[in-house]
Design an enzyme around this catalytic site. Structure first.
Site, PDB file in Angstrom:
ATOM      1  N   GLY A  10       7.780   0.956  -0.550  1.00  0.00           N
ATOM      2  CA  GLY A  10       7.281   0.483  -1.832  1.00  0.00           C
ATOM      3  C   GLY A  10       6.538   1.606  -2.521  1.00  0.00           C
ATOM      4  O   GLY A  10       6.186   2.610  -1.900  1.00  0.00           O
ATOM      5  N   GLY A  11       6.290   1.427  -3.797  1.00  0.00           N
ATOM      6  CA  GLY A  11       5.564   2.435  -4.561  1.00  0.00           C
ATOM      7  C   GLY A  11       4.110   2.517  -4.152  1.00  0.00           C
ATOM      8  O   GLY A  11       3.589   1.677  -3.409  1.00  0.00           O
ATOM      9  N   SER A  12       3.463   3.525  -4.659  1.00  0.00           N
ATOM     10  CA  SER A  12       2.038   3.706  -4.430  1.00  0.00           C
ATOM     11  C   SER A  12       1.274   2.464  -4.889  1.00  0.00           C
ATOM     12  O   SER A  12       1.603   1.874  -5.916  1.00  0.00           O
ATOM     13  CB  SER A  12       1.561   4.938  -5.217  1.00  0.00           C
ATOM     14  OG  SER A  12       0.188   5.134  -5.052  1.00  0.00           O
ATOM     15  N   SER A  13       0.308   2.059  -4.114  1.00  0.00           N
ATOM     16  CA  SER A  13      -0.576   0.926  -4.421  1.00  0.00           C
ATOM     17  C   SER A  13       0.149  -0.418  -4.480  1.00  0.00           C
ATOM     18  O   SER A  13      -0.342  -1.365  -5.080  1.00  0.00           O
ATOM     19  CB  SER A  13      -1.353   1.174  -5.722  1.00  0.00           C
ATOM     20  OG  SER A  13      -2.141   2.342  -5.609  1.00  0.00           O
ATOM     21  N   GLY A  15       0.760  -2.238  -1.775  1.00  0.00           N
ATOM     22  CA  GLY A  15       0.222  -3.111  -0.747  1.00  0.00           C
ATOM     23  C   GLY A  15       0.796  -2.897   0.641  1.00  0.00           C
ATOM     24  O   GLY A  15       0.547  -3.697   1.542  1.00  0.00           O
ATOM     25  N   LYS A  16       1.537  -1.825   0.840  1.00  0.00           N
ATOM     26  CA  LYS A  16       2.186  -1.581   2.138  1.00  0.00           C
ATOM     27  C   LYS A  16       1.184  -1.441   3.282  1.00  0.00           C
ATOM     28  O   LYS A  16       1.372  -2.009   4.349  1.00  0.00           O
ATOM     29  CB  LYS A  16       3.052  -0.313   2.068  1.00  0.00           C
ATOM     30  CG  LYS A  16       4.165  -0.357   1.063  1.00  0.00           C
ATOM     31  CD  LYS A  16       4.912   0.958   0.994  1.00  0.00           C
ATOM     32  CE  LYS A  16       4.060   2.174   0.752  1.00  0.00           C
ATOM     33  NZ  LYS A  16       3.340   2.220  -0.520  1.00  0.00           N
ATOM     34  N   ASP A  37       1.015   8.470   4.030  1.00  0.00           N
ATOM     35  CA  ASP A  37      -0.298   9.051   3.732  1.00  0.00           C
ATOM     36  C   ASP A  37      -0.862   9.764   4.957  1.00  0.00           C
ATOM     37  O   ASP A  37      -1.491  10.818   4.830  1.00  0.00           O
ATOM     38  CB  ASP A  37      -1.276   7.982   3.251  1.00  0.00           C
ATOM     39  CG  ASP A  37      -0.941   7.450   1.869  1.00  0.00           C
ATOM     40  OD1 ASP A  37      -0.206   8.127   1.116  1.00  0.00           O
ATOM     41  OD2 ASP A  37      -1.421   6.354   1.530  1.00  0.00           O
TER      42      ASP A  37
END
Length: 181
Positions: A10-13, A15-16, A37
């Protein structure tokens, strides 16, 4: 076969990371969680802002260079070896290359039972989270919200726009425990 690796894309931010933590709480066996990250943070500082490594532009654009790609492949192989050695993994990634990124993971994880999970979040909501986090270049979440999913094939998708991480994790856990998405 039972699921050995859960890959969250999923994209940044989106909720992964929250979902990964919740999966560790709701799944009956121990699962190790690793994120892109973590990998970026492990890189030498000189590669965290270079053409050869990782470049993040002021407007949130991200580009990766040859050294990043080479080191990422080694990291992926290491995680796959950890799964082959018997650990169950949750991998939290951002498929900047869409289907090419997924194919790189497929190659690294060949022979393992993988559950591919798309973690979606509306761009405006992810952008708001990005501001609250304060550790991302503004614009990154909005740029990635849809592009990381283009051409990627999932076993299951969750949407964190209006659904809490714990509920998303329970949905994913059901797929893991039932043996099918």
């Amino acid at each position: 076969m039972t699921t050995q690796v859960i890959v969250l894309n999923g994209g940044s931010s989106s909720g992964k990371t929250g979902i990964a933590r919740c999966l560790q709480a709701v799944l009956p066996e121990p699962w190790l969680a690793f994120s892109i990250d973590d990998f970026v943070d492990s890189m030498p500082p000189a590669l965290q802002a270079s053409d050869a490594g990782l470049e993040i532009t002021a407007d949130g654009g991200v580009s990766v260079g040859a050294d990043f790609t080479r080191l990422e492949a080694a990291w992926m192989a290491g995680l796959a070896a950890t799964a082959r050695a018997g650990a169950r993994l949750v991998v939290d990634d951002v498929f900047l290359g869409g289907p090419h990124s997924q194919e790189r993971w497929r190659g690294a994880l060949a022979g393992l039972d993988v559950l591919w999970v798309g973690v979606r979040c509306e761009a405006a909501v992810a952008a708001g989270r990005e501001i609250v986090r304060g550790d991302r270049a503004r614009g990154m979440a909005e740029k990635q919200a849809e592009t990381v999913h283009q051409g990627v094939v999932y076993d299951i998708e969750v949407d964190t726009t209006r659904t809490e991480s714990l509920e998303c994790a329970r949905t994913i856990a059901e797929a893991v425990l039932s043996g099918s998405p």
